[in-house]
Design an enzyme around this catalytic site. Sequence first.
Site, PDB file in Angstrom:
ATOM      1  N   GLY A   1       5.027  21.380  11.278  1.00 26.02           N
ATOM      2  CA  GLY A   1       6.199  20.559  11.508  1.00 26.02           C
ATOM      3  C   GLY A   1       7.415  21.004  10.720  1.00 26.02           C
TER       4      GLY A   1
ATOM      5  N   GLY B   1       8.802   9.484   8.983  1.00 24.65           N
ATOM      6  CA  GLY B   1       8.287   9.940   7.704  1.00 24.65           C
ATOM      7  C   GLY B   1       7.430  11.188   7.831  1.00 24.65           C
TER       8      GLY B   1
ATOM      9  CG  HIS C   1      -2.083   0.932   1.111  1.00 22.82           C
ATOM     10  ND1 HIS C   1      -1.944   2.306   1.173  1.00 22.82           N
ATOM     11  CD2 HIS C   1      -3.399   0.689   0.927  1.00 22.82           C
ATOM     12  CE1 HIS C   1      -3.143   2.858   1.040  1.00 22.82           C
ATOM     13  NE2 HIS C   1      -4.038   1.909   0.881  1.00 22.82           N
TER      14      HIS C   1
END
Length: 298
Positions: free
Chosen positions: A163, A172, A82
């Site tokens: 962020g 990630g 995925h």
Amino acid sequence: MAKLVECIPNFSEGRNLEVVEKIVDTLRGREGVKLLDYSSDADHNRSVVTVIGEPEKLQEAIIDMAEKVYKNIDMTKHEGGHPRMGALDVVPFVPISDVTMEECIEIANKVGKAIGDRFNIPVYLYEKAAKKKTRENLAKVRKGQYEGFFEKIKDPDWKPDYGPEEVNVKGGCVAVGARVPLVAFNVNLGTDNIEIADKIAKIVRHIGGGLRFVKAMGVKLEDRNIVQVSMNLVNYEKTAVYRAFEMIKMEAKRYGVPVIGSEVIGLVPMASLIQCAEYYLQIENFSMDQILEKRIME
């Protein structure tokens, strides 16, 4: 009626069930929050959770879950069928009762900012929460996946909403959004040829000229030695589940491949399956008031 918001976080672990349980445990036994469902897929190497709760308490629960995700998942070691951009991959918020989409957008921003600040993770807002038109489609946001984001994030057009402006090597990136309910629906094909699944997915999905509210991709199920067309129906009222199913059956015929099954991932609105019953049974007089359980709950 109490304010209720649904959240369907997806995280990048579907093989180590001990880790999955550690993460899901953060959602159990919390006041104002109820864990409804979770499932893991080893081929996708991904887990999908469905949780519902009061807005503020749900926010707290998701942030606590994120902390456990980032402690236990290392994206440098992750592989699966995925697409994914991070350990905590997507976090959509869905209005359920007495809550507006605008409130869900506000929740997405609060949770996104918290994840960026606390865990040093680049955060991208998507769907209704997107601040840029180009970020509404999750597939566009996630394009390039974890490995490609190290370069992608350097493009000014892909500066995170919250962020740091560099990829967190272990965690990630993450997509946080607000959206309407969707149906995650996969159709299994009687072949191990991934090219056939890819070609059918391309025809069925909207971006390839197919059904307007369908996103689709081909996936290999290694444990069963078959392939599937994995789909998200982002508006089941306008693109019904049975239409997607029938279109895949039709396209599979050109390759001499049978459809051997299907699966629903996570929870789905009852109406989406009732549409299928009406279609396949050709019911002429159906009303939702004829559902026994619905009448009992009234």
